[in-house]
Design a protein around this motif. Structure first.
Motif, PDB file in Angstrom:
ATOM      1  N   ILE A  67     -48.235 -54.015  -6.828  1.00  0.00           N
ATOM      2  CA  ILE A  67     -49.654 -54.279  -7.111  1.00  0.00           C
ATOM      3  C   ILE A  67     -50.414 -54.532  -5.809  1.00  0.00           C
ATOM      4  O   ILE A  67     -49.878 -55.102  -4.864  1.00  0.00           O
ATOM      5  N   ASN A  68     -51.671 -54.074  -5.774  1.00  0.00           N
ATOM      6  CA  ASN A  68     -52.500 -54.232  -4.581  1.00  0.00           C
ATOM      7  C   ASN A  68     -53.941 -54.499  -5.003  1.00  0.00           C
ATOM      8  O   ASN A  68     -54.387 -54.034  -6.039  1.00  0.00           O
ATOM      9  N   GLY A  69     -54.652 -55.229  -4.130  1.00  0.00           N
ATOM     10  CA  GLY A  69     -56.083 -55.445  -4.339  1.00  0.00           C
ATOM     11  C   GLY A  69     -56.416 -56.916  -4.499  1.00  0.00           C
ATOM     12  O   GLY A  69     -56.015 -57.539  -5.491  1.00  0.00           O
ATOM     13  N   GLY A  70     -57.114 -57.463  -3.485  1.00  0.00           N
ATOM     14  CA  GLY A  70     -57.634 -58.828  -3.603  1.00  0.00           C
ATOM     15  C   GLY A  70     -56.581 -59.922  -3.536  1.00  0.00           C
ATOM     16  O   GLY A  70     -56.875 -61.075  -3.864  1.00  0.00           O
ATOM     17  N   ILE A  71     -55.383 -59.598  -3.095  1.00  0.00           N
ATOM     18  CA  ILE A  71     -54.322 -60.628  -3.044  1.00  0.00           C
ATOM     19  C   ILE A  71     -54.391 -61.306  -1.677  1.00  0.00           C
ATOM     20  O   ILE A  71     -54.352 -60.641  -0.642  1.00  0.00           O
ATOM     21  N   GLU A  95     -51.518 -46.240   9.047  1.00  0.00           N
ATOM     22  CA  GLU A  95     -52.806 -45.789   8.516  1.00  0.00           C
ATOM     23  C   GLU A  95     -52.557 -44.443   7.827  1.00  0.00           C
ATOM     24  O   GLU A  95     -51.558 -43.773   8.120  1.00  0.00           O
ATOM     25  N   MET A  96     -53.492 -44.022   6.980  1.00  0.00           N
ATOM     26  CA  MET A  96     -53.345 -42.687   6.391  1.00  0.00           C
ATOM     27  C   MET A  96     -53.511 -41.629   7.486  1.00  0.00           C
ATOM     28  O   MET A  96     -54.433 -41.703   8.303  1.00  0.00           O
ATOM     29  N   ILE A  97     -52.612 -40.659   7.488  1.00  0.00           N
ATOM     30  CA  ILE A  97     -52.704 -39.562   8.456  1.00  0.00           C
ATOM     31  C   ILE A  97     -52.890 -38.268   7.660  1.00  0.00           C
ATOM     32  O   ILE A  97     -52.085 -37.961   6.763  1.00  0.00           O
ATOM     33  N   ILE A 136     -50.391 -56.306   0.519  1.00  0.00           N
ATOM     34  CA  ILE A 136     -51.547 -57.077   0.997  1.00  0.00           C
ATOM     35  C   ILE A 136     -52.193 -56.311   2.150  1.00  0.00           C
ATOM     36  O   ILE A 136     -51.512 -55.952   3.110  1.00  0.00           O
ATOM     37  N   GLY A 137     -53.484 -56.067   2.045  1.00  0.00           N
ATOM     38  CA  GLY A 137     -54.196 -55.323   3.085  1.00  0.00           C
ATOM     39  C   GLY A 137     -55.044 -56.234   3.945  1.00  0.00           C
ATOM     40  O   GLY A 137     -54.582 -56.802   4.940  1.00  0.00           O
ATOM     41  N   ARG A 138     -56.297 -56.437   3.513  1.00  0.00           N
ATOM     42  CA  ARG A 138     -57.255 -57.152   4.365  1.00  0.00           C
ATOM     43  C   ARG A 138     -56.818 -58.561   4.719  1.00  0.00           C
ATOM     44  O   ARG A 138     -57.002 -58.985   5.865  1.00  0.00           O
ATOM     45  N   ALA A 139     -56.252 -59.295   3.778  1.00  0.00           N
ATOM     46  CA  ALA A 139     -55.903 -60.691   4.077  1.00  0.00           C
ATOM     47  C   ALA A 139     -54.891 -60.758   5.226  1.00  0.00           C
ATOM     48  O   ALA A 139     -54.961 -61.656   6.068  1.00  0.00           O
ATOM     49  N   ASN A 179     -66.165 -49.598  -2.525  1.00  0.00           N
ATOM     50  CA  ASN A 179     -65.092 -49.252  -3.446  1.00  0.00           C
ATOM     51  C   ASN A 179     -63.914 -50.213  -3.373  1.00  0.00           C
ATOM     52  O   ASN A 179     -62.984 -50.133  -4.170  1.00  0.00           O
ATOM     53  N   ARG A 180     -63.944 -51.093  -2.370  1.00  0.00           N
ATOM     54  CA  ARG A 180     -62.869 -52.091  -2.265  1.00  0.00           C
ATOM     55  C   ARG A 180     -63.307 -53.439  -2.825  1.00  0.00           C
ATOM     56  O   ARG A 180     -62.567 -54.404  -2.758  1.00  0.00           O
ATOM     57  N   SER A 181     -64.558 -53.521  -3.333  1.00  0.00           N
ATOM     58  CA  SER A 181     -64.969 -54.810  -3.903  1.00  0.00           C
ATOM     59  C   SER A 181     -65.756 -54.683  -5.199  1.00  0.00           C
ATOM     60  O   SER A 181     -65.644 -55.541  -6.062  1.00  0.00           O
ATOM     61  N   VAL A 211     -44.773 -44.223   6.438  1.00  0.00           N
ATOM     62  CA  VAL A 211     -45.937 -43.483   6.940  1.00  0.00           C
ATOM     63  C   VAL A 211     -46.730 -43.035   5.729  1.00  0.00           C
ATOM     64  O   VAL A 211     -46.156 -42.641   4.712  1.00  0.00           O
ATOM     65  N   GLN A 212     -48.044 -43.100   5.836  1.00  0.00           N
ATOM     66  CA  GLN A 212     -48.860 -42.622   4.718  1.00  0.00           C
ATOM     67  C   GLN A 212     -49.532 -41.302   5.072  1.00  0.00           C
ATOM     68  O   GLN A 212     -50.198 -41.187   6.100  1.00  0.00           O
ATOM     69  N   LEU A 213     -49.336 -40.317   4.199  1.00  0.00           N
ATOM     70  CA  LEU A 213     -49.958 -39.007   4.408  1.00  0.00           C
ATOM     71  C   LEU A 213     -51.105 -38.816   3.425  1.00  0.00           C
ATOM     72  O   LEU A 213     -51.078 -39.316   2.296  1.00  0.00           O
ATOM     73  N   ILE A 267     -46.118 -43.224  -3.944  1.00  0.00           N
ATOM     74  CA  ILE A 267     -47.535 -42.863  -4.099  1.00  0.00           C
ATOM     75  C   ILE A 267     -48.369 -44.132  -4.055  1.00  0.00           C
ATOM     76  O   ILE A 267     -47.901 -45.195  -4.469  1.00  0.00           O
ATOM     77  N   LYS A 268     -49.571 -44.020  -3.489  1.00  0.00           N
ATOM     78  CA  LYS A 268     -50.534 -45.127  -3.623  1.00  0.00           C
ATOM     79  C   LYS A 268     -51.741 -44.570  -4.340  1.00  0.00           C
ATOM     80  O   LYS A 268     -52.319 -43.565  -3.901  1.00  0.00           O
ATOM     81  N   CYS A 269     -52.100 -45.186  -5.450  1.00  0.00           N
ATOM     82  CA  CYS A 269     -53.228 -44.660  -6.231  1.00  0.00           C
ATOM     83  C   CYS A 269     -54.095 -45.795  -6.745  1.00  0.00           C
ATOM     84  O   CYS A 269     -53.804 -46.964  -6.534  1.00  0.00           O
ATOM     85  N   MET A 284     -53.907 -49.170   6.954  1.00  0.00           N
ATOM     86  CA  MET A 284     -55.356 -49.263   6.920  1.00  0.00           C
ATOM     87  C   MET A 284     -55.947 -48.617   8.161  1.00  0.00           C
ATOM     88  O   MET A 284     -55.622 -49.012   9.277  1.00  0.00           O
ATOM     89  N   MET A 285     -56.824 -47.613   7.903  1.00  0.00           N
ATOM     90  CA  MET A 285     -57.397 -46.843   9.001  1.00  0.00           C
ATOM     91  C   MET A 285     -58.114 -47.772   9.995  1.00  0.00           C
ATOM     92  O   MET A 285     -58.812 -48.685   9.572  1.00  0.00           O
ATOM     93  N   GLN A 286     -57.950 -47.493  11.248  1.00  0.00           N
ATOM     94  CA  GLN A 286     -58.544 -48.278  12.341  1.00  0.00           C
ATOM     95  C   GLN A 286     -57.949 -49.688  12.427  1.00  0.00           C
ATOM     96  O   GLN A 286     -58.467 -50.513  13.166  1.00  0.00           O
TER      97      GLN A 286
HETATM   98  C1  LIG Z   1     -60.506 -50.855   7.099  1.00  0.00           C
HETATM   99  C2  LIG Z   1     -59.667 -50.414   5.942  1.00  0.00           C
HETATM  100  C3  LIG Z   1     -58.953 -49.239   6.041  1.00  0.00           C
HETATM  101  C4  LIG Z   1     -58.144 -48.816   4.981  1.00  0.00           C
HETATM  102  N1  LIG Z   1     -57.391 -47.690   5.138  1.00  0.00           N
HETATM  103  C5  LIG Z   1     -56.504 -47.359   4.159  1.00  0.00           C
HETATM  104  C6  LIG Z   1     -55.592 -46.291   4.345  1.00  0.00           C
HETATM  105  O1  LIG Z   1     -55.558 -45.640   5.402  1.00  0.00           O
HETATM  106  N2  LIG Z   1     -54.741 -46.003   3.326  1.00  0.00           N
HETATM  107  C7  LIG Z   1     -54.718 -46.729   2.157  1.00  0.00           C
HETATM  108  O2  LIG Z   1     -53.911 -46.453   1.269  1.00  0.00           O
HETATM  109  N3  LIG Z   1     -55.563 -47.744   1.970  1.00  0.00           N
HETATM  110  C8  LIG Z   1     -56.446 -48.077   2.938  1.00  0.00           C
HETATM  111  N4  LIG Z   1     -57.277 -49.129   2.754  1.00  0.00           N
HETATM  112  C9  LIG Z   1     -57.249 -49.845   1.450  1.00  0.00           C
HETATM  113  C10 LIG Z   1     -56.228 -50.972   1.471  1.00  0.00           C
HETATM  114  O3  LIG Z   1     -54.934 -50.457   1.716  1.00  0.00           O
HETATM  115  C11 LIG Z   1     -56.188 -51.705   0.142  1.00  0.00           C
HETATM  116  O4  LIG Z   1     -55.818 -50.809  -0.874  1.00  0.00           O
HETATM  117  C12 LIG Z   1     -57.517 -52.333  -0.233  1.00  0.00           C
HETATM  118  O5  LIG Z   1     -58.145 -52.918   0.879  1.00  0.00           O
HETATM  119  C13 LIG Z   1     -57.319 -53.396  -1.311  1.00  0.00           C
HETATM  120  O6  LIG Z   1     -56.305 -54.303  -0.931  1.00  0.00           O
HETATM  121  P1  LIG Z   1     -56.623 -55.699  -0.177  1.00  0.00           P
HETATM  122  O7  LIG Z   1     -57.606 -56.449  -1.065  1.00  0.00           O
HETATM  123  O8  LIG Z   1     -55.305 -56.388  -0.070  1.00  0.00           O
HETATM  124  O9  LIG Z   1     -57.237 -55.365   1.140  1.00  0.00           O
HETATM  125  C14 LIG Z   1     -58.084 -49.573   3.790  1.00  0.00           C
HETATM  126  C15 LIG Z   1     -58.809 -50.768   3.703  1.00  0.00           C
HETATM  127  C16 LIG Z   1     -59.599 -51.179   4.765  1.00  0.00           C
HETATM  128  C17 LIG Z   1     -60.351 -52.497   4.658  1.00  0.00           C
END
Ligand SMILES: Cc1cc2nc3c(=O)[nH]c(=O)nc-3n(C[C@H](O)[C@H](O)[C@H](O)COP(=O)(O)O)c2cc1C
Length: 310
Positions: free
Chosen positions: A193-197, A25-27, A215-218, A168-170, A52-54, A121-123, A1-3
């Motif tokens: 699977i990813n998103g909202g977990i 983070e994505m590079i 799991i990302g944000r959590a 786009n994330r909610s 590493v994510q490109l 791949i992440k899509c 996750m960027m930043q």
């Molecule tokens: C601040 C932030 C930065 C993110 N940067 C990336 C990224 O660099 N590459 C990526 O695949 N997803 C990125 N995401 C998306 C998350 O990886 C994830 O797909 C998305 O937040 C949904 O999953 P979650 O509900 O578990 O957070 C980012 C999400 C946030 C909140």
């Protein structure tokens, strides 16, 4: 996750869980190849296993970057085909590539042939009004011809015009059933699977239907939740570091990295979530802000520790 999930954050997460798989983070390949910024790939040896994510769609750049990533010692390379930001669309990478599955498959097969580490791949499930199951089913069937077999799927559509990356994330609805159906239709693929977990209990429910959970944000907002994954999923015994121990080990690392020129604020901000749910969580966060403002860690270490309950 960027930043968020930079090398320092990943070091912190690794103090909590030894086994979860971490990603950078994505590079963007452009910044590596044309910006000559390969030092962005540096990471701590403690971070393994780490992918590493490109982000990119130029085959030769992706191949060059993949080789460099392998040399740096990453355990996997993931191609981002899910980021919907305007900047990323202008660079012709991220989610807009879901409309060009043949190009993505070409990129992935060349990357795969160039290195010996796994490529994934992440899509998203689709983009814009391509939101039916047939779209993602067709996308996956073309991509799998590249020879890759790990698909991380953010279970939402990406909206390329009109929504910010945050929206786009909610806003686009989660469609977990599409991801489950992909696993049924492509049992030979590893579907993650990813998103909202949010926690281990959610994760275990998904794991009945798919191969993995991302799991990302959590996890960023509450890094200590990884302890539940360690104990309840990996069944590690309870001799896991307490929050106070994690804090002290991380602060030792921060002091060492400051001597190497790394920014105190960049490293300290990852600690915000460590006190999540604790009695003094707010005071803990305020103390971190004070440390960042003062650009001085030494005088505050004990105070910070005392603000954690455990
Ligand atoms: C601040 C932030 C930065 C993110 N940067 C990336 C990224 O660099 N590459 C990526 O695949 N997803 C990125 N995401 C998306 C998350 O990886 C994830 O797909 C998305 O937040 C949904 O999953 P979650 O509900 O578990 O957070 C980012 C999400 C946030 C909140």
């Amino acid at each position: 996750m960027m930043q968020c999930t930079d090398m320092h954050d990943r070091y912190l997460l690794r103090l909590i869980s030894k086994r979860v798989f971490l990603y950078t983070e994505m590079i963007a390949t452009g910044s590596l190849v044309y910006g000559k910024c390969f030092d962005q790939l540096e990471f701590n040896v403690e971070e393994h296993p780490v992918g590493v994510q490109l982000g990119g769609s130029n085959v030769s750049d992706l191949v060059e970057c993949s080789k460099r990533c392998e040399e740096y010692g990453y355990d996997e390379i993931n191609l981002n085909v899910g980021c919907p930001s305007d900047r990323v669309q202008k660079g012709k990478f991220g989610a807009c590539l879901m409309l060009e599955p043949n190009l993505v498959a070409e990129c992935l097969s060349n990357m795969k042939n160039a290195v010996n580490i796994p490529i994934s791949i992440k899509c998203r499930l689709g983009v814009d009004n391509h939101d039916d199951y047939e779209f993602i089913q067709n996308f996956v069937s073309i991509i799998k011809e590249s020879g890759i077999n790990v698909f991380v799927i953010h279970a939402r559509n990406g909206i390329l015009k009109g929504l910010s990356p945050r929206q786009n994330r909610s806003i686009p609805p989660l469609k977990y059933d599409y991801v489950y159906k992909l696993k049924q239709d492509f049992p030979e693929l590893e579907i993650i699977i990813n998103g909202g977990i949010k926690n281990i209990d959610d994760s275990l429910t998904h794991l009945d239907k798919v191969d993995g959970v991302m799991i990302g944000r959590a996890a960023y907002d509450n890094p200590f939740m990884l302890r539940d994954i360690e104990t309840k999923f990996y069944k590690t015994d309870s001799s896991i570091n307490s929050k106070k121990e994690i804090l002290n080990l991380y602060l030792e690392y921060v002091e060492k990295q400051m001597l190497n020129g790394h920014s105190l604020s960049r490293m300290m901000k990852h600690l915000f979530g460590l006190s999540r749910g604790d009695k003094y969580a707010k005071t803990f966060r305020i103390k971190i802000l004070e440390i960042i403002k003062d650009n001085n860690l030494k005088n505050y270490k004990k105070e910070l520790e005392e603000l954690l309950v455990y």
